[in-house]
Design a protein around this motif. Structure first.
Motif, PDB file in Angstrom:
ATOM      1  N   GLY A  90     -12.846  -2.994 -16.295  1.00 60.52           N
ATOM      2  CA  GLY A  90     -13.994  -2.112 -16.200  1.00 60.52           C
ATOM      3  C   GLY A  90     -15.007  -2.531 -15.166  1.00 60.52           C
ATOM      4  N   CYS A  91     -14.925  -3.781 -14.670  1.00 58.56           N
ATOM      5  CA  CYS A  91     -15.902  -4.252 -13.688  1.00 58.56           C
ATOM      6  C   CYS A  91     -15.803  -3.440 -12.399  1.00 58.56           C
ATOM      7  CB  CYS A  91     -15.667  -5.729 -13.392  1.00 58.56           C
ATOM      8  SG  CYS A  91     -16.872  -6.434 -12.264  1.00 58.56           S
ATOM      9  N   LYS A  92     -14.579  -3.128 -12.004  1.00 61.25           N
ATOM     10  CA  LYS A  92     -14.346  -2.218 -10.887  1.00 61.25           C
ATOM     11  C   LYS A  92     -13.665  -0.971 -11.440  1.00 61.25           C
ATOM     12  CE  LYS A  92     -13.975  -5.869  -7.420  1.00 61.25           C
ATOM     13  NZ  LYS A  92     -13.217  -6.388  -6.253  1.00 61.25           N
ATOM     14  N   ARG A  93     -13.544   0.009 -10.619  1.00 57.75           N
ATOM     15  CA  ARG A  93     -12.979   1.284 -11.072  1.00 57.75           C
ATOM     16  C   ARG A  93     -11.547   1.093 -11.567  1.00 57.75           C
ATOM     17  NH1 ARG A  93     -12.632   6.798  -7.382  1.00 57.75           N
ATOM     18  NH2 ARG A  93     -11.582   8.119  -8.900  1.00 57.75           N
ATOM     19  N   GLY A  94     -11.290   1.510 -12.790  1.00 58.40           N
ATOM     20  CA  GLY A  94      -9.936   1.481 -13.316  1.00 58.40           C
ATOM     21  C   GLY A  94      -9.097   2.573 -12.671  1.00 58.40           C
ATOM     22  N   LEU A  95      -7.810   2.294 -12.479  1.00 56.21           N
ATOM     23  CA  LEU A  95      -6.928   3.212 -11.771  1.00 56.21           C
ATOM     24  C   LEU A  95      -5.827   3.709 -12.693  1.00 56.21           C
ATOM     25  CD1 LEU A  95      -6.609   1.128  -8.476  1.00 56.21           C
ATOM     26  CD2 LEU A  95      -8.285   2.899  -9.023  1.00 56.21           C
ATOM     27  N   PHE A  96      -5.424   4.956 -12.488  1.00 54.30           N
ATOM     28  CA  PHE A  96      -4.368   5.565 -13.294  1.00 54.30           C
ATOM     29  C   PHE A  96      -3.201   5.940 -12.376  1.00 54.30           C
ATOM     30  CE2 PHE A  96      -8.245   6.154 -15.632  1.00 54.30           C
ATOM     31  CZ  PHE A  96      -7.886   6.040 -16.971  1.00 54.30           C
ATOM     32  N   THR A  97      -2.067   5.298 -12.574  1.00 54.59           N
ATOM     33  CA  THR A  97      -0.898   5.598 -11.743  1.00 54.59           C
ATOM     34  C   THR A  97       0.368   5.066 -12.393  1.00 54.59           C
ATOM     35  OG1 THR A  97       0.169   5.208  -9.601  1.00 54.59           O
ATOM     36  CG2 THR A  97      -1.327   3.500 -10.396  1.00 54.59           C
ATOM     37  N   ASN A  98       1.473   5.763 -12.150  1.00 56.01           N
ATOM     38  CA  ASN A  98       2.773   5.311 -12.639  1.00 56.01           C
ATOM     39  C   ASN A  98       3.689   4.820 -11.523  1.00 56.01           C
ATOM     40  OD1 ASN A  98       2.020   6.133 -15.256  1.00 56.01           O
ATOM     41  ND2 ASN A  98       2.784   8.213 -14.900  1.00 56.01           N
ATOM     42  N   ASP A  99       3.354   5.149 -10.266  1.00 56.34           N
ATOM     43  CA  ASP A  99       4.280   4.844  -9.171  1.00 56.34           C
ATOM     44  C   ASP A  99       3.780   3.791  -8.194  1.00 56.34           C
ATOM     45  OD1 ASP A  99       2.295   6.460  -8.148  1.00 56.34           O
ATOM     46  OD2 ASP A  99       3.627   8.091  -7.548  1.00 56.34           O
ATOM     47  N   TYR A 100       2.553   3.292  -8.402  1.00 57.74           N
ATOM     48  CA  TYR A 100       2.001   2.281  -7.491  1.00 57.74           C
ATOM     49  C   TYR A 100       2.755   0.959  -7.601  1.00 57.74           C
ATOM     50  CZ  TYR A 100      -1.537  -0.986  -5.633  1.00 57.74           C
ATOM     51  OH  TYR A 100      -2.207  -1.964  -4.937  1.00 57.74           O
ATOM     52  N   TYR A 101       2.898   0.438  -8.797  1.00 59.05           N
ATOM     53  CA  TYR A 101       3.604  -0.824  -8.977  1.00 59.05           C
ATOM     54  C   TYR A 101       5.061  -0.745  -8.497  1.00 59.05           C
ATOM     55  CZ  TYR A 101      -0.237  -2.855 -11.757  1.00 59.05           C
ATOM     56  OH  TYR A 101      -1.437  -3.378 -12.180  1.00 59.05           O
ATOM     57  N   PRO A 102       5.809   0.293  -8.868  1.00 62.87           N
ATOM     58  CA  PRO A 102       7.182   0.380  -8.360  1.00 62.87           C
ATOM     59  C   PRO A 102       7.260   0.406  -6.836  1.00 62.87           C
ATOM     60  CG  PRO A 102       6.913   1.856 -10.221  1.00 62.87           C
ATOM     61  CD  PRO A 102       5.542   1.340  -9.883  1.00 62.87           C
ATOM     62  N   ALA A 103       6.291   1.046  -6.183  1.00 60.77           N
ATOM     63  CA  ALA A 103       6.288   1.084  -4.720  1.00 60.77           C
ATOM     64  C   ALA A 103       6.069  -0.302  -4.141  1.00 60.77           C
ATOM     65  CB  ALA A 103       5.218   2.043  -4.221  1.00 60.77           C
ATOM     66  N   LEU A 104       5.164  -1.072  -4.739  1.00 65.53           N
ATOM     67  CA  LEU A 104       4.890  -2.425  -4.240  1.00 65.53           C
ATOM     68  C   LEU A 104       6.083  -3.349  -4.404  1.00 65.53           C
ATOM     69  CD1 LEU A 104       1.243  -3.059  -5.533  1.00 65.53           C
ATOM     70  CD2 LEU A 104       1.959  -2.302  -3.267  1.00 65.53           C
ATOM     71  N   ALA A 105       6.965  -3.023  -5.330  1.00 69.07           N
ATOM     72  CA  ALA A 105       8.127  -3.877  -5.595  1.00 69.07           C
ATOM     73  C   ALA A 105       9.294  -3.609  -4.655  1.00 69.07           C
ATOM     74  CB  ALA A 105       8.574  -3.691  -7.050  1.00 69.07           C
ATOM     75  N   GLN A 106       9.162  -2.611  -3.771  1.00 69.94           N
ATOM     76  CA  GLN A 106      10.253  -2.282  -2.861  1.00 69.94           C
ATOM     77  C   GLN A 106      10.401  -3.332  -1.755  1.00 69.94           C
ATOM     78  OE1 GLN A 106      12.339   0.323  -3.644  1.00 69.94           O
ATOM     79  NE2 GLN A 106      11.018   0.275  -5.454  1.00 69.94           N
TER      80      GLN A 106
END
Length: 489
Positions: free
Chosen positions: A288-304
């Protein structure tokens, strides 16, 4: 409703959600003597400007839309930029607001005339206008912020801010750097990752990421939303309740925070299996200190395989790319700056002068933006700000907040219509008492635990509302005219 004897001339600055919402509230109440000034050639605000790949809203659109103008055929729960912009155009067309908008008109100066109780406005092209009521509705996220990095002008490849996306640049097969890991970056990276040769995400701090409960609406959904309104209303209320509960976790009920952090942690652990990458993506600050983010595909993209997450700080932009603090030169064809906006510079770059020639920038020079209920500033009569200081939401829909503000300001305009020739300025002691109350609530929020765009250079939280959006609706439900000094011309 008794028709006012006369109507004050209202000038609204900006044709985004705030400006349109204000205009609609006035028009729906029979107050039609208003003009919207928009510096661009189209409506939309951030939803006109932000056309980067993957641009979408992180609040479900059944809530991120006007309560009195529902749309029953959204393509999906979390709508993309084009669909939101089209919704705004549809609303403007339905209510015939285009005739009230003057495009290509950028207000540079506004000065209150104490003799006439009017605002004199100057534009970039030399026009001069007057207004009885001045309503800046330019928002907090309208001016892109470029990072202060040495050599930023030296890069010989393509470089641009995410809010000024250069669609002429083909990213296919390119080496791309994305600087920043905020709300825009987490949408951009999954979209461009499949087409680029290599992508490096430059991360200063990891984000708290929650799963996005998205769904593609079917024809059955659309039918139910249209012909069985309680179904649509139930979904809107459920979304509203969930986001306000999350907002309570940021302020009034801190016991909620560990549960939200737990959901985010499990989302990371489930999605990212590589220990080294997971460590990089684990936040080192409270949720909560910074803006919380909502996503399902960000982490999978970083793992490529073609993606690298770089956590070493940037020291310089070179002609060929980016140099980090470890002395390594990273070569790129394209640099995308996903570095946010000048959110704490409220109403800039307009020069605004109130009574006694007091400049608004000077009034806010010590601590930053502050206003009674986020709308009214002492010594600036008949000026009411939409999406002003401390009205951004840590969780919830800004549209709900804007509707609250529009309804409040409408009451004042109606009062000025019934009693013309007056000026209303919030009393300094009232604004001071309100600010103390607000800052007391903000003191216990997680926004104090790290640096973010919610805080200005002095460390003061100037952007966010501390609590549920329902609380703001209650505080702004009815105008207390005793909070204002009244002066007749």
């Amino acid at each position: 409703m008794t028709k006012p004897r006369t109507q004050p001339a209202v000038v609204i600055i900006g044709a985004g959600f705030a400006g349109i919402g204000m205009a609609l509230e006035l028009q729906r109440s029979g107050l039609t003597n208003f003009t919207i000034l928009e510096k661009a050639a189209d409506i939309g605000g951030v939803w006109r400007e932000n056309t980067y790949p993957g641009a979408a809203c992180d609040v479900p659109t059944p809530l991120y839309s006007f309560s009195y103008e529902p749309k029953t055929d959204w393509p999906r729960r979390f709508s993309v930029q084009a669909d939101i912009h089209e919704y705004m155009r549809g609303v403007v067309a339905k209510y015939d607001l285009l005739r009230k908008i003057r495009f290509g008109t950028e207000v540079t100066d506004a000065e209150f005339d104490e003799a006439t109780n009017q605002w004199n406005l100057g534009t970039a092209d030399g026009q001069h206008l007057t207004a009885d009521v001045f309503i800046p509705a330019v928002g907090q996220l309208s001016r892109p912020a470029m990072p202060n990095i040495p050599g930023i002008e030296s890069f010989t490849g393509a470089a641009f801010h995410s809010a000024q996306w250069d669609h002429s640049v083909d990213l296919t097969g390119k080496r791309v750097a994305v600087v920043g890991t905020g709300a825009s970056a987490i949408q951009i990276i999954p979209e461009i990752q499949p087409k680029v040769a290599a992508l490096t995400s430059f991360q200063r701090s990891a984000a708290w990421v929650l799963p996005r409960l998205d769904v593609e609406y079917t024809p059955l959904h659309h039918w139910l939303f249209k012909y069985v309104p309680p179904v649509r209303l139930a979904e809107r209320f459920a979304i509203f309740a969930l986001y306000d509960i999350l907002a309570l976790g940021l302020s009034d009920v801190p016991a909620i925070r560990p549960y939200v952090e737990g959901v985010a942690t499990r989302h990371l652990e489930k999605t990212v299996t590589d220990d080294e990458l997971r460590a990089k993506l684990t936040p080192d600050y409270p949720g909560g200190c910074k803006r919380g983010l909502f996503t399902n595909d960000y982490y999978p993209a970083l793992a490529q395989d073609n993606v690298t997450v770089e956590t070493t700080g940037i020291t310089e932009i070179t002609p060929t790319g980016i140099r980090t603090a470890d002395g390594v030169d990273h070569d790129f064809d394209v640099i995308v700056y996903s570095t946010g906006f000048k959110a704490t510079e409220f109403l800039a770059p307009m020069n605004i002068y109130g009574t006694g020639g007091r400049k608004l920038a000077d009034a806010w020079s010590d601590e930053g933006g502050r206003a009674y209920l986020g709308m009214a500033v002492p010594d600036f009569p008949n000026m009411f700000i939409m999406y002003g200081p401390n009205t951004n939401v840590g969780s919830g829909s800004i549209i709900y907040m804007l509707e609250s503000q529009a309804r409040y300001i409408k009451q004042i305009v109606a009062d000025l219509a019934a009693n013309p020739g007056r000026r209303l300025a919030v009393r300094a002691e009232v604004e001071e008492a309100y600010d103390k109350k607000l800052q007391s609530r903000l003191a216990d929020t997680p926004w104090n635990f790290c640096n973010s765009w919610y805080r200005n250079a002095s460390g003061r939280i100037t952007n966010n509302w501390p609590g549920a959006t329902l609380l703001y609706r209650m505080w702004t439900r009815k105008v207390d005219f005793s909070a204002y000094e009244e002066t007749a011309s």
